[in-house]
Design a protein around this motif. Structure first.
Motif, PDB file in Angstrom:
ATOM      1  N   LEU A  10       0.853  -1.189   0.000  1.00  0.00           N
ATOM      2  CA  LEU A  10       0.000   0.000   0.000  1.00  0.00           C
ATOM      3  C   LEU A  10       0.889   1.239   0.000  1.00  0.00           C
ATOM      4  O   LEU A  10       2.101   1.156   0.184  1.00  0.00           O
ATOM      5  N   THR A  11       0.278   2.384  -0.234  1.00  0.00           N
ATOM      6  CA  THR A  11       1.011   3.643  -0.247  1.00  0.00           C
ATOM      7  C   THR A  11       0.612   4.451   0.987  1.00  0.00           C
ATOM      8  O   THR A  11      -0.490   5.008   1.036  1.00  0.00           O
ATOM      9  N   PRO A  12       1.481   4.492   1.999  1.00  0.00           N
ATOM     10  CA  PRO A  12       1.143   5.221   3.223  1.00  0.00           C
ATOM     11  C   PRO A  12       1.359   6.719   3.055  1.00  0.00           C
ATOM     12  O   PRO A  12       1.913   7.185   2.049  1.00  0.00           O
ATOM     13  N   LEU A  13       0.920   7.474   4.046  1.00  0.00           N
ATOM     14  CA  LEU A  13       1.252   8.892   4.096  1.00  0.00           C
ATOM     15  C   LEU A  13       2.735   9.066   4.380  1.00  0.00           C
ATOM     16  O   LEU A  13       3.396   8.151   4.891  1.00  0.00           O
ATOM     17  N   THR A  14       3.247  10.237   4.050  1.00  0.00           N
ATOM     18  CA  THR A  14       4.606  10.601   4.441  1.00  0.00           C
ATOM     19  C   THR A  14       4.523  11.643   5.547  1.00  0.00           C
ATOM     20  O   THR A  14       3.473  12.269   5.768  1.00  0.00           O
ATOM     21  N   ALA A  15       5.638  11.853   6.225  1.00  0.00           N
ATOM     22  CA  ALA A  15       5.686  12.884   7.258  1.00  0.00           C
ATOM     23  C   ALA A  15       5.376  14.256   6.670  1.00  0.00           C
ATOM     24  O   ALA A  15       4.718  15.093   7.302  1.00  0.00           O
ATOM     25  N   ASP A  16       5.827  14.487   5.445  1.00  0.00           N
ATOM     26  CA  ASP A  16       5.572  15.778   4.794  1.00  0.00           C
ATOM     27  C   ASP A  16       4.085  16.002   4.554  1.00  0.00           C
ATOM     28  O   ASP A  16       3.599  17.135   4.627  1.00  0.00           O
ATOM     29  N   ASP A  17       3.338  14.932   4.263  1.00  0.00           N
ATOM     30  CA  ASP A  17       1.896  15.064   4.060  1.00  0.00           C
ATOM     31  C   ASP A  17       1.228  15.644   5.299  1.00  0.00           C
ATOM     32  O   ASP A  17       0.377  16.534   5.218  1.00  0.00           O
ATOM     33  N   VAL A  18       1.607  15.128   6.450  1.00  0.00           N
ATOM     34  CA  VAL A  18       1.021  15.590   7.709  1.00  0.00           C
ATOM     35  C   VAL A  18       1.520  16.991   8.048  1.00  0.00           C
ATOM     36  O   VAL A  18       0.748  17.852   8.490  1.00  0.00           O
ATOM     37  N   ALA A  19       2.801  17.224   7.819  1.00  0.00           N
ATOM     38  CA  ALA A  19       3.384  18.536   8.124  1.00  0.00           C
ATOM     39  C   ALA A  19       2.716  19.647   7.330  1.00  0.00           C
ATOM     40  O   ALA A  19       2.503  20.756   7.844  1.00  0.00           O
ATOM     41  N   GLU A  20       2.379  19.371   6.085  1.00  0.00           N
ATOM     42  CA  GLU A  20       1.714  20.379   5.256  1.00  0.00           C
ATOM     43  C   GLU A  20       0.363  20.776   5.840  1.00  0.00           C
ATOM     44  O   GLU A  20      -0.025  21.951   5.798  1.00  0.00           O
ATOM     45  N   VAL A  21      -0.340  19.813   6.395  1.00  0.00           N
ATOM     46  CA  VAL A  21      -1.642  20.103   6.998  1.00  0.00           C
ATOM     47  C   VAL A  21      -1.466  20.920   8.279  1.00  0.00           C
ATOM     48  O   VAL A  21      -2.248  21.840   8.566  1.00  0.00           O
ATOM     49  N   ILE A  22      -0.449  20.595   9.068  1.00  0.00           N
ATOM     50  CA  ILE A  22      -0.180  21.359  10.287  1.00  0.00           C
ATOM     51  C   ILE A  22       0.178  22.800   9.935  1.00  0.00           C
ATOM     52  O   ILE A  22      -0.306  23.753  10.566  1.00  0.00           O
ATOM     53  N   ALA A  23       1.010  22.983   8.917  1.00  0.00           N
ATOM     54  CA  ALA A  23       1.387  24.341   8.495  1.00  0.00           C
ATOM     55  C   ALA A  23       0.163  25.103   7.992  1.00  0.00           C
ATOM     56  O   ALA A  23       0.013  26.304   8.265  1.00  0.00           O
ATOM     57  N   PHE A  24      -0.708  24.421   7.269  1.00  0.00           N
ATOM     58  CA  PHE A  24      -1.944  25.067   6.809  1.00  0.00           C
ATOM     59  C   PHE A  24      -2.800  25.502   7.997  1.00  0.00           C
ATOM     60  O   PHE A  24      -3.336  26.623   8.031  1.00  0.00           O
ATOM     61  N   THR A  25      -2.926  24.633   8.976  1.00  0.00           N
ATOM     62  CA  THR A  25      -3.690  24.952  10.180  1.00  0.00           C
ATOM     63  C   THR A  25      -3.143  26.212  10.846  1.00  0.00           C
ATOM     64  O   THR A  25      -3.902  27.088  11.268  1.00  0.00           O
ATOM     65  N   ALA A  26      -1.816  26.293  10.930  1.00  0.00           N
ATOM     66  CA  ALA A  26      -1.172  27.435  11.584  1.00  0.00           C
ATOM     67  C   ALA A  26      -1.319  28.723  10.785  1.00  0.00           C
ATOM     68  O   ALA A  26      -1.099  29.810  11.325  1.00  0.00           O
ATOM     69  N   SER A  27      -1.701  28.608   9.523  1.00  0.00           N
ATOM     70  CA  SER A  27      -1.840  29.793   8.671  1.00  0.00           C
ATOM     71  C   SER A  27      -3.245  30.385   8.698  1.00  0.00           C
ATOM     72  O   SER A  27      -3.493  31.428   8.101  1.00  0.00           O
ATOM     73  N   ARG A  28      -4.181  29.742   9.403  1.00  0.00           N
ATOM     74  CA  ARG A  28      -5.557  30.231   9.427  1.00  0.00           C
ATOM     75  C   ARG A  28      -5.652  31.489  10.297  1.00  0.00           C
ATOM     76  O   ARG A  28      -4.900  31.648  11.254  1.00  0.00           O
ATOM     77  N   PRO A  29      -6.601  32.367   9.998  1.00  0.00           N
ATOM     78  CA  PRO A  29      -6.781  33.584  10.799  1.00  0.00           C
ATOM     79  C   PRO A  29      -7.251  33.258  12.215  1.00  0.00           C
ATOM     80  O   PRO A  29      -7.777  32.169  12.465  1.00  0.00           O
ATOM     81  N   PRO A  30      -7.077  34.200  13.156  1.00  0.00           N
ATOM     82  CA  PRO A  30      -7.338  33.931  14.579  1.00  0.00           C
ATOM     83  C   PRO A  30      -8.744  33.443  14.912  1.00  0.00           C
ATOM     84  O   PRO A  30      -8.925  32.720  15.891  1.00  0.00           O
ATOM     85  N   HIS A  31      -9.738  33.810  14.106  1.00  0.00           N
ATOM     86  CA  HIS A  31     -11.112  33.421  14.448  1.00  0.00           C
ATOM     87  C   HIS A  31     -11.484  32.042  13.927  1.00  0.00           C
ATOM     88  O   HIS A  31     -12.585  31.553  14.206  1.00  0.00           O
ATOM     89  N   VAL A  32     -10.579  31.406  13.176  1.00  0.00           N
ATOM     90  CA  VAL A  32     -10.872  30.100  12.568  1.00  0.00           C
ATOM     91  C   VAL A  32     -10.200  28.994  13.378  1.00  0.00           C
ATOM     92  O   VAL A  32      -8.973  28.971  13.508  1.00  0.00           O
ATOM     93  N   ASN A  33     -10.995  28.067  13.904  1.00  0.00           N
ATOM     94  CA  ASN A  33     -10.462  26.940  14.670  1.00  0.00           C
ATOM     95  C   ASN A  33     -10.776  25.629  13.944  1.00  0.00           C
ATOM     96  O   ASN A  33     -11.942  25.245  13.809  1.00  0.00           O
ATOM     97  N   LEU A  34      -9.765  24.968  13.460  1.00  0.00           N
ATOM     98  CA  LEU A  34      -9.937  23.645  12.852  1.00  0.00           C
ATOM     99  C   LEU A  34      -9.859  22.619  13.972  1.00  0.00           C
ATOM    100  O   LEU A  34      -8.781  22.223  14.394  1.00  0.00           O
ATOM    101  N   ASP A  35     -11.003  22.218  14.479  1.00  0.00           N
ATOM    102  CA  ASP A  35     -11.026  21.416  15.697  1.00  0.00           C
ATOM    103  C   ASP A  35     -10.309  20.071  15.561  1.00  0.00           C
ATOM    104  O   ASP A  35      -9.510  19.705  16.408  1.00  0.00           O
ATOM    105  N   GLN A  36     -10.636  19.328  14.524  1.00  0.00           N
ATOM    106  CA  GLN A  36     -10.068  17.989  14.373  1.00  0.00           C
ATOM    107  C   GLN A  36      -9.893  17.674  12.893  1.00  0.00           C
ATOM    108  O   GLN A  36     -10.811  17.876  12.101  1.00  0.00           O
ATOM    109  N   ILE A  37      -8.712  17.174  12.544  1.00  0.00           N
ATOM    110  CA  ILE A  37      -8.430  16.794  11.161  1.00  0.00           C
ATOM    111  C   ILE A  37      -7.928  15.358  11.156  1.00  0.00           C
ATOM    112  O   ILE A  37      -6.906  15.042  11.774  1.00  0.00           O
ATOM    113  N   VAL A  38      -8.656  14.483  10.467  1.00  0.00           N
ATOM    114  CA  VAL A  38      -8.253  13.081  10.322  1.00  0.00           C
ATOM    115  C   VAL A  38      -7.620  12.918   8.948  1.00  0.00           C
ATOM    116  O   VAL A  38      -8.214  13.300   7.936  1.00  0.00           O
TER     117      VAL A  38
END
Length: 253
Positions: free
Chosen positions: A209-237
């Protein structure tokens, strides 16, 4: 953070990433640095942390989240923090409850649960004082459902996730956002640690199978950190296409 460092970086946002010597932690540190963050990286393997800090223009400090004195030394002088990524954690062993190894369970709970609590508690005043703090806790699909032979890890991840979700309500009205990142199968050192250094057994987990890479997850974390202060991404699977749940992937059917 020294006075000279503070002066040189007064206009940069500061991120702290735990468990940053490899895998998701190291990839997250690189992604955040590329977005302009000053990243303070921590892990037990100081040689790797020092090399990573030099690579990304960050700060590297030794950190063992199971040791209160290590945490105290790590956070000393970190008066300005905008983002905490609770990434330190892991699994040990692959045994049913009937054959549970208490030492492995204790390590998983101490690292995943107590370590997250300690780091969050230590940096929460600075995160609130920042006026726009963010706590990202990397849990797992194991925080959402159990699977055979994984009770030590799934119970620890469930507990870690509940600590994080409880903070979401406790901090309501405070200038701190909270995001839980729950990855599925990611090919890192995770399985090597779980199987006590058995690389062949670890590699077999991802064969076919083709698993995720660490970079795949890191990109999502960086995106989360780029959201404006009023936006809360509660949970990302985040799961690979080849995985439907913690129990089912294209190999298990």
């Amino acid at each position: 953070m020294s006075a000279s460092t503070e002066t040189a970086t007064e206009n940069r946002r500061v991120a702290v990433v735990t468990g940053a010597s490899s895998g998701i932690g190291a990839a997250t540190a690189r992604a955040l640095a590329a977005d302009g963050w000053l990243v303070v990286v921590g892990a037990r393997r100081l040689d790797r942390i020092s090399a990573l800090a030099a690579e990304i223009g960050g700060i590297g400090r030794e950190l063992d989240v199971t040791d209160p004195e290590s945490i105290a030394a790590f956070v000393d002088g970190l008066d300005r923090v905008n983002l905490l990524v609770n990434n330190a954690g892991g699994a040990k062993g692959w045994a049913p409850v009937a054959d549970a190894v208490e030492e492995d369970w204790r390590w998983m709970w101490e690292t995943n649960v107590i370590g997250t609590m300690r780091m969050t508690k230590a940096l929460l005043p600075a995160l609130i004082a920042s006026g726009d703090g963010l706590i990202v806790t990397v849990t797992s699909v194991a925080a959402l459902e159990p699977y055979d032979n994984g009770a030590g890890y799934t119970s620890a991840k469930h507990a870690q996730a509940v600590v994080h979700r409880t903070l979401r309500t406790e901090l309501l009205g405070k200038p701190v956002r909270l995001t839980e990142i729950a990855p599925g199968m990611v090919e890192t050192e995770f399985s090597v640690v779980r199987f006590d250094g058995d690389q062949d057994r670890a590699d077999a987990v991802y064969e076919g199978l083709t698993p995720l890479t660490a970079d795949d997850v890191a990109e999502v974390i960086a995106f989360t950190a780029s959201r404006p202060p009023h936006v809360n991404l509660d949970q990302i699977v985040i799961k690979p296409r080849d995985q439907a749940s913690a129990r089912r992937n294209i190999k298990t059917g």
